[in-house]
Design a protein around this motif. Structure first.
Motif, PDB file in Angstrom:
ATOM      1  N   SER A   1      24.137  12.621  18.722  1.00 36.37           N
ATOM      2  CA  SER A   1      24.804  12.183  19.937  1.00 36.37           C
ATOM      3  C   SER A   1      25.703  13.302  20.489  1.00 36.37           C
ATOM      4  O   SER A   1      25.614  13.659  21.673  1.00 36.37           O
TER       5      SER A   1
ATOM      6  N   THR B   1      25.321   8.074  30.782  1.00 36.56           N
ATOM      7  CA  THR B   1      25.294   8.497  29.371  1.00 36.56           C
ATOM      8  C   THR B   1      24.103   7.893  28.638  1.00 36.56           C
ATOM      9  O   THR B   1      23.483   8.535  27.791  1.00 36.56           O
TER      10      THR B   1
ATOM     11  N   GLU C   1      22.597  10.369  25.660  1.00 30.76           N
ATOM     12  CA  GLU C   1      23.768  10.810  24.880  1.00 30.76           C
ATOM     13  C   GLU C   1      24.202   9.749  23.867  1.00 30.76           C
ATOM     14  O   GLU C   1      24.789  10.073  22.838  1.00 30.76           O
TER      15      GLU C   1
ATOM     16  N   ASP D   1      26.438  17.348  28.953  1.00 30.98           N
ATOM     17  CA  ASP D   1      27.539  16.702  29.659  1.00 30.98           C
ATOM     18  C   ASP D   1      28.375  17.645  30.528  1.00 30.98           C
ATOM     19  O   ASP D   1      29.126  17.189  31.397  1.00 30.98           O
TER      20      ASP D   1
ATOM     21  N   ARG E   1      23.712  16.308  21.863  1.00 29.37           N
ATOM     22  CA  ARG E   1      23.186  16.037  23.209  1.00 29.37           C
ATOM     23  C   ARG E   1      24.310  16.137  24.258  1.00 29.37           C
ATOM     24  O   ARG E   1      24.119  16.700  25.333  1.00 29.37           O
ATOM     25  N   ILE E   2      25.477  15.584  23.919  1.00 29.18           N
ATOM     26  CA  ILE E   2      26.612  15.636  24.852  1.00 29.18           C
ATOM     27  C   ILE E   2      26.985  17.092  25.129  1.00 29.18           C
ATOM     28  O   ILE E   2      27.190  17.495  26.275  1.00 29.18           O
TER      29      ILE E   2
END
Ligand code: GLN
Length: 453
Positions: A10, A142, A147, A18, A13-14
């Protein structure tokens, strides 16, 4: 696969995406990693009893998290750390999902595009030049960007369903009273509900299961049974009667959106349902009614942000100046617009003509639906009049922005449950289909929505 692996994936990916998407206001990386480690240490010793065990989640930043900043995307709460958890957070803690971080939103949940955040606009993962919808734009983006596995959003006039539609995910606003509002920073208390955003209808049903139920801490939470929502996902709609409101297909709704939703209706027939066109004649009053009532309630709810009790303060020797300077400096433009509108509608001399009149129209809108549910099991139509629009397109024109909510606010005023599920694409952007159910009949909402997957 360990819980730490999931949490790692997680955050990885962020950190990758992001920077562009901007779905998070702040991360709970240390807390999440240590929780994951503790859970891993116990893996094998304890039985895993929850389907949400170890799943990474994003939490909208108007939901109180004990000791973790909760900003409502407003500068006035920039450093605010709640002393207690919202009830939904305690419930997720019991189910052992992992709070990955607090997600972006429109300031105090006022908006339809996430452009009203003090922490920057969120970008739509399908096209970064477009809005993700609002106010739960971070919650939808998200999930769509992969994410987290699920997120919590809040819906007052469409703020779960519209972003779900724009980002191609599944978002449900529960019946008013299904989920406790304790610890949710209030915008319009007679409309606000917390609900799940997910990739599938099944995931959605599991998250709703976890957060539903009566709560003595919220006097508006209902003492009704919570059924097992996933039991509704049968793939069989034989005998179900669906109403399709003509008002949800008028010229204000983009032709491509109308076509996608109409084509999707064939799926209902394939599973054995029948559908008929109906009328919800008071739909045309919903925007005016909603914006008047929601702003009135907001003007009262936001009076607590006075520089004394919560958040930031601009010091002045005179108390009234402290109030005024604090609120002028730290509230954004849309929040100020709503507070002024609401205060005006509630002021003596205008109360009867505006607020009281709007309450009466609210009842008429609710009665439109009551009549439909005497004969039909669910209502189906588009979630939004268009797909996700370009960043900047509507932000300088509040009325045009408010019109975005035309298909979601009637449901909110009536307190009904409704979901948005993806049903196709228009020029590469996802189209959302809305399924509306009778009070506390989320099961039928899920059953019908499941047909479109
Ligand atoms: N767009 C609507 C508004 O700005 C709905 C917001 C919401 O549901 N929180 O009021």
């Amino acid at each position: 696969l360990s819980v730490s692996d999931l949490v790692d994936a997680s955050y990885k990916r962020i950190h990758e995406v992001d920077g562009t998407i901007n779905a998070f206001i702040h991360l709970n990386e240390e807390g999440a990693r240590s929780q994951a480690k503790k859970m891993d240490d116990h893996l094998g010793k304890n039985d895993i009893t929850s389907v949400l065990f170890g799943l990474p989640a994003g939490i909208k930043d108007n939901i109180s998290t004990k000791g973790l900043r909760t900003t409502c995307a407003s500068k006035i709460l920039d450093r605010f750390e709640p002393l207690y958890n919202a009830t939904v957070m305690n419930k997720l803690e019991t189910e052992q999902s992992i709070n990955i971080g607090k997600v972006n939103m429109d300031e105090f949940a006022m908006g339809s595009s996430n452009e009203n955040s003090a922490y920057g606009v969120v970008r739509n993962p399908w096209d970064p030049d477009r809005v993700p919808g609002g106010s739960s734009g971070g919650s939808a983006a998200t999930v769509a960007a992969g994410e987290v596995m699920f997120s919590l959003g809040t819906d007052t006039g469409g703020s779960i369903r519209e972003p779900a539609a724009f980002c191609g995910c599944v978002g449900l606003k529960p019946t008013y009273g299904r989920v406790s509002r304790f610890g949710l920073v209030a915008f319009a208390s007679s409309l606000d509900q917390i609900g799940p955003l997910t990739r599938t209808v099944e995931d959605n049903a599991h998250v709703l299961q976890a957060i539903s139920g009566h709560d003595p801490m919220d006097s508006t939470s209902a003492g009704v049974d919570v059924p097992t929502f996933v039991d509704a996902l049968t793939g069989d709609l034989r005998g179900k009667k669906i109403a399709v409101p003509q008002e949800y297909f008028n010229e204000g709704v983009d032709i491509e959106v109308r076509n996608s939703v109409r084509e999707a209706l064939a799926v209902l027939e394939k599973q054995g349902a029948t559908w008929e066109e109906v009328s919800l004649p008071h739909t045309k009053y919903a925007i005016a009614t909603y914006y008047l009532l929601a702003s009135s309630e907001a003007s009262a709810n936001l009076s607590r942000f006075d520089g004394i009790r919560y958040g930031e303060r601009v010091e002045d020797e005179r108390l009234i100046e402290t109030y005024m300077k604090t609120r002028s400096k730290y509230f954004g433009n849309e929040v100020k617009r709503r507070v002024m509108l609401g205060t005006f509608a509630l002021s003596s001399g205008y109360y009867d003509a505006l607020y009281k009149k709007a309450q009466k129209v609210r009842t008429l809108i609710k009665q439109d639906f009551d009549e439909i549910f005497l004969k039909y099991d669910a209502v189906v139509g588009p979630t939004t009049p268009t797909t996700a629009f370009k960043i900047g397109d509507k932000i300088d024109d509040p009325l045009t922005m408010y019109m975005t909510d035309i298909l979601t606010v009637p449901v909110s005023l009536a307190g009904l449950p409704a979901i948005s599920v993806p049903c196709g694409f228009s020029e590469g952007m996802p189209v959302g289909l809305q399924v509306i159910g009778n009070h506390f009949d989320e099961k039928t909402v899920y059953q019908v929505a499941h047909a479109f997957e």
